[in-house]
Write a protein that holds these residues in place. Structure first.
Motif, mmCIF file in Angstrom:
data_model
loop_
_atom_site.group_PDB
_atom_site.id
_atom_site.type_symbol
_atom_site.label_atom_id
_atom_site.label_comp_id
_atom_site.label_asym_id
_atom_site.label_seq_id
_atom_site.Cartn_x
_atom_site.Cartn_y
_atom_site.Cartn_z
ATOM 1 N N ALA A 436 0.811 -1.215 0.000
ATOM 2 C CA ALA A 436 0.000 0.000 0.000
ATOM 3 C C ALA A 436 0.847 1.268 0.000
ATOM 4 O O ALA A 436 2.010 1.279 0.413
ATOM 5 N N HIS A 463 -3.792 -0.862 -1.407
ATOM 6 C CA HIS A 463 -4.520 0.384 -1.562
ATOM 7 C C HIS A 463 -3.574 1.582 -1.715
ATOM 8 O O HIS A 463 -2.380 1.495 -1.426
ATOM 9 N N SER A 464 -4.142 2.684 -2.170
ATOM 10 C CA SER A 464 -3.402 3.943 -2.338
ATOM 11 C C SER A 464 -2.210 3.797 -3.278
ATOM 12 O O SER A 464 -1.105 4.267 -3.013
ATOM 13 N N SER A 487 -7.577 -5.160 0.652
ATOM 14 C CA SER A 487 -7.684 -3.700 0.591
ATOM 15 C C SER A 487 -7.144 -3.204 -0.738
ATOM 16 O O SER A 487 -5.945 -3.324 -1.016
ATOM 17 N N SER A 489 -8.508 -0.006 -2.061
ATOM 18 C CA SER A 489 -9.103 1.318 -2.203
ATOM 19 C C SER A 489 -8.112 2.297 -2.834
ATOM 20 O O SER A 489 -6.897 2.113 -2.749
ATOM 21 N N SER A 490 -8.669 3.305 -3.489
ATOM 22 C CA SER A 490 -7.870 4.391 -4.090
ATOM 23 C C SER A 490 -6.799 3.868 -5.032
ATOM 24 O O SER A 490 -5.623 4.246 -4.960
ATOM 25 N N CYS A 491 -7.215 2.981 -5.919
ATOM 26 C CA CYS A 491 -6.299 2.432 -6.924
ATOM 27 C C CYS A 491 -6.779 2.726 -8.346
ATOM 28 O O CYS A 491 -6.274 2.136 -9.308
ATOM 29 N N GLU A 511 -11.916 -3.481 1.417
ATOM 30 C CA GLU A 511 -11.928 -2.040 1.171
ATOM 31 C C GLU A 511 -11.724 -1.782 -0.319
ATOM 32 O O GLU A 511 -10.675 -2.128 -0.880
ATOM 33 N N ASN A 515 -12.483 4.354 -5.689
ATOM 34 C CA ASN A 515 -12.205 3.878 -7.034
ATOM 35 C C ASN A 515 -13.277 4.405 -7.994
ATOM 36 O O ASN A 515 -14.040 5.314 -7.651
#
Length: 531
Positions: A436, A463-464, A487, A489-491, A511, A515
């Protein structure tokens, strides 16, 4: 007349021999009676050892766990270790006047210790360890002056340590760990010149550590771990402990600096001061501990550079100075530590490049360098590798997949870029993978196809990483059935969530926020009962 005197003499001899024989017989019966009383006080004998074996039809000396002396044929040892017995100790045991060893270790005896045991003045070895005894540690133990070992560990004893223990002038080993003993450590405990080991760990002891007033040439281990001890370590504490090998004082409230006298303990093998409030710098004399194998000094207020001299500790297996205020660099000479197995420098202010010599240590299995200011490259021969929250950059090398024993890889919160390797599935023992908060990419998230080979994977976090993009492939449902956390998220993930994600039956946390997902949440997620 002569016959009269002869008969009178024989009568006198017979008269005085009768009490002797009777007394001997009574004494044997007393031993038997004491043991039968113990049998009666046992309410559960899961292996039926006492039930079937302790019978008046057989000589006492042949009973299980009973040993007798060859001269007097009296009971000298009683060892009932590990039989799972439940019950109490009767006062009758105090009648075993020839007893030198009493072991009831690893059972479930409860209640207090009968005061009649103070009659056992020949006792040398006494163990009540790992039972459920309660009450205060009796002061009468101090009257058993022949004791060599006293084991009271893993019980429910409360109250304070009696000062009378200092009367045990022949005591070699004292184990009181894992009880609920409170109060201060008696200042006289270090008056026992024969002491070799003292373990008071996992209690509720408070106050300061007593000083050592005399040479204790035999003392090798002092363990006060996990108590509430406060104050500074006495400056002259170690002037009288030339053969100390183990100093275990972690998880207390100790403060001040490491006293210079410690470095007189040339035989020291374990130094454990973690989770205290110690301060100051780590003295360069630490490099003189030629026998030192384990150093636990993390979670204190130490500061300054880690002395370069620590690389002289060629026997060192474990070095943990995490969560301090250490600065400086990791010296290249760290490669000299050919026995190093565990290195934890996390949560400090160490900077510079990670020396490549570190990864040439074949015995090294765990490195935690996270939350520093380090740069450099990844190794390929670890079992656990924590490098999160550093300044590591470039791409994750393909050769990382050669680390076949790797169970944990955390490189989160760095500056890694480039594609996530498609061969991570070669890490068949991987349980935790955290990529991450980097700048990683992937074409069609192809790395997920490879990771389906990691059948024991429990946590996967990437994530991220905003440059990954692409759609979440259906193969995500083929990831490890042990997966508990996923997890992503934010990918910048697009498309819909595949129904197959419902195959991850042990998932506890998922999570996918931040996205560009479309469509509805699959109904299969409703079947994830642990979510």
């Amino acid at each position: 007349m002569g016959n009269t005197f002869l008969n009178l003499a024989l009568l006198i001899i017979f008269h005085f021999s009768m009490p002797t024989f009777s007394m001997k017989l009574t004494t044997i019966l007393t031993d038997q009676s004491a043991l039968l009383a113990l049998k009666d006080h046992v309410i559960h004998d899961p292996e039926n050892v006492l039930t079937t074996n302790w019978s008046t039809s057989a000589p006492v000396c042949n009973w299980f766990g009973v040993s007798c002396g060859s001269k007097h044929r009296r009971v000298t040892a009683l060892d009932l270790t590990g039989l799972g017995l439940v019950g109490t100790l009767p006062p009758h045991l105090g009648n075993l006047s020839f007893l030198s060893l009493l072991y009831v270790t690893n059972n479930s005896f409860y209640g207090g210790l009968p005061v009649q045991l103070s009659n056992l003045r020949r006792l040398k070895y006494l163990s009540f360890g790992n039972n459920s005894f309660s009450g205060e540690i009796p002061s009468w133990l101090g009257s058993l002056t022949e004791l060599r070992t006293l084991f009271l560990y893993q019980n429910n004893f409360k109250g304070v340590m009696p000062f009378s223990l200092a009367y045990l002038s022949k005591l070699e080993v004292l184990y009181l760990f894992e009880n609920q003993v409170s109060g201060s450590i008696p200042s006289t405990i270090f008056n026992i010149s024969s002491l070799q080991e003292i373990d008071l760990s996992y209690n509720m002891l408070s106050g300061s550590i007593p000083s050592v007033p005399r040479d204790l040439l035999l003392l090798e281990v002092i363990d006060f771990t996990t108590n509430n001890l406060t104050g500074h370590i006495p400056k002259d504490m170690f002037d009288h402990l030339p053969n100390l090998k183990g100093l275990h004082w972690s998880l207390n409230l100790l403060s001040g600096r490491i006293p210079a006298s410690l470095f007189k303990c040339k035989e020291l093998q374990v130094l454990s001061l973690a989770f205290n409030q110690m301060e100051g710098s780590l003295p360069i004399e630490i490099g003189n501990f030629s026998q030192l194998q384990d150093i636990y000094i993390g979670r204190n207020h130490f500061e300054g550079e880690i002395p370069k001299q620590f690389v002289n500790l060629t026997l060192l297996r474990l070095f943990d100075c995490s969560h301090g205020n250490f600065t400086g660099i990791i010296p290249h000479e760290i490669g000299n530590l050919n026995n190093l197995n565990w290195l934890n420098l996390a949560f400090n202010n160490i900077a510079g490049s990670i020396p490549p010599q570190l990864f040439n240590i074949s015995t090294l299995r765990m490195i935690s360098l996270d939350t520093n200011q380090l740069s450099g490259h990844l190794p390929s021969n670890m079992e656990e590798l924590y490098l999160d929250f550093n300044h590591l950059a470039d791409s994750i090398p393909m050769y990382i997949s050669n680390a076949s024993q790797l169970t944990l890889l955390d490189v989160s919160s760095n500056y890694f870029s480039g594609s996530i390797p498609d061969n991570l599935g070669n890490l068949r023992n991987l349980k935790i993978l955290n990529l991450a908060s980097n700048n990683l990419t992937s074409s069609g998230m192809s790395f997920l196809f490879s990771l389906t080979n990691c059948r024991v994977l429990e946590k996967f976090l990437f994530h991220s990483n905003p440059f990954i993009s692409g759609e979440l492939p259906r193969v995500v449902g083929n990831l490890s059935s042990s997966l508990e956390e996923f997890s992503a998220s934010s990918c910048n993930i697009r498309g819909s969530i595949p129904n197959e994600i419902g195959n991850l039956s042990h998932l506890i946390n998922i999570e996918l926020g931040g996205n560009k997902l479309i469509g509805q949440v699959p109904t299969t997620i409703g079947g994830l009962e642990e979510l």
